[in-house]
Scaffold this motif. Structure first.
Motif, short mmCIF file in Angstrom:
data_model
loop_
_atom_site.label_atom_id
_atom_site.label_comp_id
_atom_site.label_asym_id
_atom_site.label_seq_id
_atom_site.Cartn_x
_atom_site.Cartn_y
_atom_site.Cartn_z
N GLN A 216 44.08 38.28 -2.39
CA GLN A 216 44.00 39.30 -1.34
C GLN A 216 42.57 39.77 -1.11
O GLN A 216 42.13 39.94 0.04
CB GLN A 216 44.89 40.49 -1.70
N LEU A 217 41.81 39.98 -2.19
CA LEU A 217 40.43 40.44 -2.05
C LEU A 217 39.58 39.42 -1.31
O LEU A 217 38.77 39.77 -0.45
CB LEU A 217 39.84 40.73 -3.44
N SER A 218 39.79 38.14 -1.63
CA SER A 218 39.02 37.08 -0.99
C SER A 218 39.35 36.98 0.49
O SER A 218 38.45 36.83 1.33
CB SER A 218 39.29 35.74 -1.68
N VAL A 219 40.62 37.08 0.84
CA VAL A 219 41.04 37.00 2.24
C VAL A 219 40.50 38.20 3.02
O VAL A 219 40.03 38.06 4.15
CB VAL A 219 42.57 36.93 2.35
N ARG A 220 40.56 39.39 2.40
CA ARG A 220 40.05 40.58 3.08
C ARG A 220 38.55 40.46 3.33
O ARG A 220 38.05 40.84 4.40
CB ARG A 220 40.35 41.82 2.23
N TYR A 221 37.82 39.92 2.34
CA TYR A 221 36.38 39.72 2.51
C TYR A 221 36.10 38.72 3.64
O TYR A 221 35.20 38.94 4.47
CB TYR A 221 35.77 39.22 1.20
N LEU A 222 36.88 37.63 3.69
CA LEU A 222 36.69 36.63 4.74
C LEU A 222 36.92 37.22 6.12
O LEU A 222 36.11 37.04 7.04
CB LEU A 222 37.65 35.46 4.51
N SER A 354 32.37 31.42 18.49
CA SER A 354 33.36 30.55 17.84
C SER A 354 32.72 29.76 16.71
O SER A 354 33.30 29.62 15.63
CB SER A 354 33.99 29.60 18.86
N TYR A 355 31.50 29.26 16.95
CA TYR A 355 30.79 28.53 15.91
C TYR A 355 30.46 29.45 14.74
O TYR A 355 30.57 29.05 13.57
CB TYR A 355 29.51 27.92 16.47
N ALA A 356 30.07 30.69 15.04
CA ALA A 356 29.74 31.64 13.97
C ALA A 356 30.96 31.93 13.10
O ALA A 356 30.86 31.99 11.86
CB ALA A 356 29.20 32.94 14.57
N VAL A 357 32.13 32.09 13.74
CA VAL A 357 33.36 32.33 12.97
C VAL A 357 33.71 31.11 12.13
O VAL A 357 34.07 31.23 10.96
CB VAL A 357 34.51 32.68 13.94
N ALA A 358 33.62 29.92 12.74
CA ALA A 358 33.93 28.69 11.99
C ALA A 358 32.96 28.50 10.83
O ALA A 358 33.36 28.04 9.75
CB ALA A 358 33.87 27.49 12.94
N LYS A 359 31.70 28.89 11.03
CA LYS A 359 30.71 28.76 9.96
C LYS A 359 31.06 29.66 8.77
O LYS A 359 30.98 29.24 7.61
CB LYS A 359 29.33 29.13 10.51
N VAL A 362 34.19 28.03 7.04
CA VAL A 362 33.87 26.82 6.28
C VAL A 362 33.01 27.16 5.06
O VAL A 362 33.21 26.60 3.96
CB VAL A 362 33.15 25.80 7.19
N THR A 363 32.06 28.08 5.22
CA THR A 363 31.22 28.48 4.08
C THR A 363 32.06 29.11 2.98
O THR A 363 31.83 28.85 1.78
CB THR A 363 30.14 29.48 4.55
N HIS A 364 33.03 29.93 3.37
CA HIS A 364 33.90 30.57 2.38
C HIS A 364 34.73 29.52 1.62
O HIS A 364 34.85 29.59 0.40
CB HIS A 364 34.83 31.55 3.09
N ILE A 365 35.26 28.55 2.35
CA ILE A 365 36.05 27.49 1.70
C ILE A 365 35.16 26.67 0.78
O ILE A 365 35.56 26.33 -0.35
CB ILE A 365 36.71 26.59 2.76
N TRP A 368 34.46 28.55 -2.40
CA TRP A 368 35.63 28.53 -3.27
C TRP A 368 35.77 27.17 -3.95
O TRP A 368 36.07 27.09 -5.15
CB TRP A 368 36.88 28.83 -2.45
N TRP A 369 35.55 26.09 -3.21
CA TRP A 369 35.65 24.74 -3.78
C TRP A 369 34.58 24.53 -4.84
O TRP A 369 34.85 23.96 -5.90
CB TRP A 369 35.50 23.72 -2.64
N ARG A 370 33.38 25.00 -4.58
CA ARG A 370 32.29 24.84 -5.56
C ARG A 370 32.59 25.60 -6.85
O ARG A 370 32.26 25.14 -7.94
CB ARG A 370 30.98 25.33 -4.93
N ALA A 371 33.23 26.79 -6.70
CA ALA A 371 33.53 27.60 -7.89
C ALA A 371 34.69 27.03 -8.70
O ALA A 371 34.77 27.27 -9.92
CB ALA A 371 33.85 29.03 -7.47
N ASN A 372 35.58 26.28 -8.05
CA ASN A 372 36.78 25.81 -8.75
C ASN A 372 36.81 24.31 -8.99
O ASN A 372 37.76 23.81 -9.60
CB ASN A 372 38.02 26.19 -7.92
N SER A 373 35.81 23.56 -8.54
CA SER A 373 35.80 22.12 -8.71
C SER A 373 34.94 21.73 -9.89
O SER A 373 33.96 22.41 -10.22
CB SER A 373 35.30 21.44 -7.43
N ASP A 374 35.29 20.59 -10.51
CA ASP A 374 34.51 20.07 -11.63
C ASP A 374 33.33 19.23 -11.16
O ASP A 374 32.51 18.82 -11.98
CB ASP A 374 35.41 19.21 -12.54
N LEU A 375 33.24 18.96 -9.85
CA LEU A 375 32.19 18.08 -9.35
C LEU A 375 30.80 18.69 -9.52
O LEU A 375 29.81 17.96 -9.62
CB LEU A 375 32.42 17.78 -7.87
#
Length: 384
Positions: A216-222, A354-359, A362-365, A368-375
């Protein structure tokens, strides 16, 4: 933990391989998009609904981001209830719009009538100027092209007139439909705006409450970041456009440019398109200055532009718009050209927000992927 022979084939092949899992996710997303396109007829009711209510919602959204801070200030410092604050703001807004429209209509009416009356003379003057300028044999190709274009333009006007005169009933019906849509938009926009101002600040909390507790906190921040991006763009662009409109109105009035107020309004409107709009706005200005006032008026219009551009670029835009969106100018131009080609005028207007919102999304996703991925573990260890 299951033994290797007890695991499914998917777990044995893809478990721990983030690259393959990522490719599979991308493939599934593309497959969903493809299937959704194949059954796009199912979304026709949604398109019809957006066509009916899209205009009042978009106008209300723009006004919401402009008026929401004022409502907050009245509620905080004047201690008015929120619904009463909204009522006061809406009454003042309607009064300002009424006075502004009445004033502008009176000014523009005279200029438009004068322009229509003088149009035949302007057309003859422009033809004579073109023929004199390109009278040399070296410019024969350009002269033939311009004459051909002139003939095509006249023929297109005649064809358009015949088409709509012969289909009078359909034209009247279409015109009545447009008037009805405008009327519905004018009537419904204040009601939609009222409820946006009343409950809009609760939107991010309401949506995030529908997600699991740990997200919920992450979605609210987004949602908050997306709202900030939209608000900064709308307030900034409208502020810059208004300032440009005022500066050009003063400058064109001083030099006595015909139809100066009308051209200044057009310049402010075109300025809503970042970077490209300022250039497009000068085409009708220079054309009118050259045809109606001659080379001297054209030079004066260029001088006005030479004074306006540094003030806009170095004072107004940094102060009002700033670097809120953090988008490179080349990216803005690419986005404008692409969206304009695909979606037309509406795409050009909505491209950058629209590009600013998409940016942000995508940055938020990605974060999140960088924080939770082993790559990225090896990279982060190496950086340490």
């Amino acid at each position: 933990m299951k033994k290797p022979e007890q695991q499914s084939w998917y777990s044995r092949w893809f478990s721990g391989n983030d690259l393959l899992n990522g490719l599979i996710v991308i493939l599934l997303v593309l497959l969903i998009i493809f299937l959704a396109w194949q059954v796009r007829f199912l979304f026709e009711p949604i398109r019809a609904l957006f066509t009916a209510v899209g205009a009042p919602i978009m106008i209300s959204g723009v006004l919401y981001y402009l008026l929401s801070p004022i409502v907050g200030l009245l509620e905080k410092y004047v201690h008015l209830p929120r619904n009463l604050s909204i009522g006061v703001v809406l009454i003042v807004l309607l009064a300002i719009i009424g006075v502004a429209v009445a004033t502008i209509v009176m000014v523009l009416r005279n200029q438009v009538i004068q322009f229509i009356d003088n149009w035949p003379d302007y057309w003859k003057t422009s033809e004579a100027f073109i023929n004199e300028t390109f009278a040399s044999e070296q410019f024969k190709f350009i002269r033939d092209y311009l004459n051909h274009t002139n003939s095509d333009l006249n023929q297109n006007v005649l064809d358009w007139s015949k088409k709509y005169l012969t289909s009078g009933v359909a034209g009247i019906s279409s015109f009545a439909s447009i008037l009805t849509s405008i009327g519905v938009t004018i009537v419904s926009t204040p009601f939609i705006l009222y409820y946006m101002l009343l409950d809009g600040h609760k939107f991010s909390s309401f949506v995030s409450s529908k997600f699991p507790n740990n997200s919920q906190l992450s979605v609210r921040y987004l949602l908050t970041e997306i709202s900030k991006q939209i608000a900064q763009y709308i307030r900034g662009q409208l502020g810059v456009a208004l300032a440009v409109m005022i500066m050009f109105s003063i400058g064109y009035t001083i030099i006595g440019l015909p139809y100066g107020i009308l051209l200044a309004l057009m310049a402010g409107f075109f300025n809503l398109i970042p970077y490209v709009g300022s250039i497009i706005a000068q085409v009708p200005v220079f054309t009118v200055a050259l045809i109606a006032g001659g080379p001297k008026m054209l030079i004066l219009a260029i001088i006005v532009l030479a004074f306006e551009q540094p003030i806009e670029a170095h004072v107004i835009s940094p102060k009002i718009l700033g670097e809120a969106l953090s988008i490179h100018p080349v990216t803005v131009i690419v986005v404008l050209l692409s969206s304009g080609h695909i979606f037309g005028v509406l795409g050009v207007v909505l491209a950058v927000p629209s590009y600013a919102v998409a940016k942000v999304f995508v940055t938020h996703i990605y974060d999140w992927w960088r924080a939770n991925s082993d790559l990225f573990e090896v990279e982060e260890v190496a950086e340490k």
